[in-house]
Design an enzyme around this catalytic site. Structure first.
Site, PDB file in Angstrom:
ATOM      1  N   GLY A   6       0.845  -1.511  -0.489  1.00  0.00           N
ATOM      2  CA  GLY A   6      -0.011  -0.107  -0.042  1.00  0.00           C
ATOM      3  C   GLY A   6       0.569   1.006   0.303  1.00  0.00           C
ATOM      4  CD  GLU A  20       0.920  -5.535  -1.839  1.00  0.00           C
ATOM      5  OE1 GLU A  20       1.444  -6.076  -2.839  1.00  0.00           O
ATOM      6  OE2 GLU A  20       0.102  -4.940  -2.322  1.00  0.00           O
TER       7      GLU A  20
END
Ligand code: CO8
Length: 262
Positions: free
Chosen positions: A111, A134
């Site tokens: 993010g 991720e």
């Protein structure tokens, strides 16, 4: 306005938002999203502000990603809501009428890379690190990473980064076109402010028009995108700063941009 997870500052026409969750390397949770949205409202309602800088408090992290300790407890539906809220934030940043510079001063992972990409451009310190790790958590980027990254660096490089989860240096990020400029850590802030001041000296309306044309035109075919440009070009002349800029040139003086958006 009181903030617990970010620091909001103003230096003349420049607003500064610092991610401030040092214990988790500035990881983003729902509270951070809400506070950033509030800060964007604050910036937009203050007509004196012409540029926004996003950065991380401390010298280790910009944002080390979404807060894994919060995400691990979410149901699939809650995770979808979180992802949707992050997407809404990314579009809100693109819709903000003033430029946003991401000043990346350390880890920008997951993010963190994604919020930097939702800014208008990225300046980084030599020791900044970027990546979409991720995949190592058994998930995928959920804040626009699979979409903004290929638009910035091309499909192949984006797939390689999202599939390997590789963490890359600021210099590599510059080479692939993710980062605009890289500076020694002790020069990053000074250089970011220098550019912010250059932007603040321009017509606020024409800066917004550039942002609209590039963000909105980018995903359209060329003819439709050029129609967006023609409209924005015309609108610049409906704003006093358009005529002022050209008149100042002809009168051989510096333009006095009023910075109104209507
Ligand atoms: N979330 C929560 N806590 C974190 C995070 C994070 N993303 N990153 C670091 N922390 C915490 C650590 O747990 C540690 O806490 P504690 O001191 O209590 O143990 C503290 O910050 C310091 O971290 P480290 O000890 O790990 O510091 P190192 O210098 O050894 O390593 C790294 C730094 C490499 C940045 C390492 O912390 C790391 O790999 N962090 C995770 C990076 C990551 O995987 N980011 C992606 C997260 S997922 C994501 O961003 C998805 C975005 C879209 C979501 C959409 C919604 C569905």
């Amino acid at each position: 306005m009181a903030y617990n997870n970010i620091i909001f500052e103003k230096q003349e026409e420049i607003a500064i938002v610092k991610f401030n969750r040092p214990k988790s390397l500035n990881a983003i949770n729902m509270d951070v999203v809400k506070e950033i949205e509030q800060a964007l409202d604050q910036v937009e309602s203050d007509s004196a502000v012409r540029v926004l800088i996003l950065t991380g408090e401390g010298d280790k992290a910009f944002v080390a990603g979404a807060d894994i300790s919060q995400m691990v407890n979410l149901s699939p539906l809650e995770l979808r809501e979180f992802s949707t809220a992050l997407h809404r934030l990314g579009f809100r940043m693109e819709d903000l009428p003033i430029p946003i510079i991401a000043c990346v001063n350390g880890f920008a992972l997951g993010g963190g890379t994604e919020i930097a990409m939702a800014s208008d451009f990225i300046y980084a310190s030599e020791d900044a690190r970027f990546g979409q790790p991720e995949i190592n958590l058994g998930i995928i980027p959920g804040f626009g990473g699979t979409q903004r990254l290929p638009r910035l660096v091309g499909k192949g490089v984006a797939k390689e980064l999202c599939m390997t989860g590789a963490i890359i240096s600021a210099q590599e990020a510059k080479e692939i076109g993710l980062v605009n400029r890289v500076f020694p850590a002790d020069k990053l802030w000074e250089e970011t402010m220098k550019t912010a001041k250059v932007l603040a000296s321009k017509g606020k309306f024409s800066l917004m028009a550039v942002k609209r044309c590039i963000d909105r035109g980018y995903n359209l075919d060329l003819r439709a995108a050029c129609a967006v440009e023609a409209d924005q070009f015309a609108l610049c002349m409906a704003n006093p700063d358009g005529r002022e800029g050209m008149t100042a040139f002809l009168e051989k003086r510096k333009p006095d941009f009023k910075g109104e958006l209507s």
